[in-house]
Design a protein around this motif. Sequence first.
Motif, PDB file in Angstrom:
ATOM      1  N   LEU A 195       0.833  -1.190   0.000  1.00  0.00           N
ATOM      2  CA  LEU A 195       0.000   0.000   0.000  1.00  0.00           C
ATOM      3  C   LEU A 195       0.872   1.246   0.000  1.00  0.00           C
ATOM      4  CD1 LEU A 195      -2.442  -1.212   2.810  1.00  0.00           C
ATOM      5  CD2 LEU A 195      -2.540  -1.713   0.363  1.00  0.00           C
ATOM      6  N   SER A 196       0.355   2.314  -0.610  1.00  0.00           N
ATOM      7  CA  SER A 196       1.087   3.587  -0.642  1.00  0.00           C
ATOM      8  C   SER A 196       0.085   4.726  -0.659  1.00  0.00           C
ATOM      9  CB  SER A 196       1.970   3.660  -1.894  1.00  0.00           C
ATOM     10  OG  SER A 196       1.153   3.749  -3.058  1.00  0.00           O
ATOM     11  N   ALA A 197       0.581   5.948  -0.520  1.00  0.00           N
ATOM     12  CA  ALA A 197      -0.303   7.116  -0.560  1.00  0.00           C
ATOM     13  C   ALA A 197      -0.985   7.214  -1.917  1.00  0.00           C
ATOM     14  CB  ALA A 197       0.480   8.384  -0.254  1.00  0.00           C
ATOM     15  N   ALA A 198      -0.266   6.897  -2.977  1.00  0.00           N
ATOM     16  CA  ALA A 198      -0.832   6.971  -4.324  1.00  0.00           C
ATOM     17  C   ALA A 198      -1.788   5.817  -4.602  1.00  0.00           C
ATOM     18  CB  ALA A 198       0.287   6.969  -5.358  1.00  0.00           C
ATOM     19  N   ALA A 199      -1.559   4.689  -3.961  1.00  0.00           N
ATOM     20  CA  ALA A 199      -2.411   3.513  -4.163  1.00  0.00           C
ATOM     21  C   ALA A 199      -2.738   2.914  -2.797  1.00  0.00           C
ATOM     22  CB  ALA A 199      -1.700   2.485  -5.046  1.00  0.00           C
ATOM     23  N   VAL A 249      -8.549  -0.962   5.323  1.00  0.00           N
ATOM     24  CA  VAL A 249      -7.866   0.235   4.819  1.00  0.00           C
ATOM     25  C   VAL A 249      -8.824   1.424   4.812  1.00  0.00           C
ATOM     26  CG1 VAL A 249      -6.774   1.287   2.785  1.00  0.00           C
ATOM     27  CG2 VAL A 249      -6.172  -1.052   3.460  1.00  0.00           C
ATOM     28  N   SER A 250     -10.043   1.200   4.361  1.00  0.00           N
ATOM     29  CA  SER A 250     -11.031   2.281   4.326  1.00  0.00           C
ATOM     30  C   SER A 250     -11.342   2.791   5.730  1.00  0.00           C
ATOM     31  CB  SER A 250     -12.313   1.802   3.635  1.00  0.00           C
ATOM     32  OG  SER A 250     -13.262   2.845   3.564  1.00  0.00           O
ATOM     33  N   ALA A 251     -11.509   1.873   6.678  1.00  0.00           N
ATOM     34  CA  ALA A 251     -11.798   2.277   8.066  1.00  0.00           C
ATOM     35  C   ALA A 251     -10.662   3.114   8.640  1.00  0.00           C
ATOM     36  CB  ALA A 251     -12.054   1.044   8.927  1.00  0.00           C
TER      37      ALA A 251
END
Length: 199
Positions: A117-121, A138-140
């Motif tokens: 995972l990254s800020a862009a993805a 991830v959304s939470a």
Amino acid sequence: MAVSWIQHRFSGGALALDTTNTVVLRGDAERSFDRFDDPVEIGRFAEAASGFRADELKGRTLAAPDPHAIAGKVIAIREATDRLMRRSVVDGVLAAADMPGLLNACADGLAGSRESLSAAAPFGAAPEPLAFEAALAVSALSLLSADTMSRLRICPNCNWLFVDRSRNGSRLWCDMAVCGNRQKARRHYSRRKQEVANA
């Protein structure tokens, strides 16, 4: 009976909030019900969310091939998210005591994931579908940003959580076309009833 996963059911503004809103009329003991009572609906919800949350997911599709196997993780993330976010809207602050519940539930949702995972993805960039429970985690966690927290609201009609992304932060309803119109109709009916009573 199968749920119709239509646009309105994705009015929360984030996958995690749409998921918390699968408990209908939360807080109303007599009328509340859980759309995930049948775990099969978790898989159907994930499939619909792949389209309705495509912007948030950056085009990744969600996979829930065995909804019964992940139901415990999904429900744990859903309930921890609702508890923390709902209290933050009501109290105006995050309750530290509720944080471990969310963090632990999200850790379980991400356990075993090989995503990068990254800020862009934030949901990863792999071509294969993303596990629903990992995406939900991830959304939470993304809801904890200061900007998002300041825009969290509770719909006064249905009690759903949503992110107010309006320019001036004055959105009242989760979905104006549904909840806003229902409240307008109620007010109109009440006025007419009062006019008749006063006539």
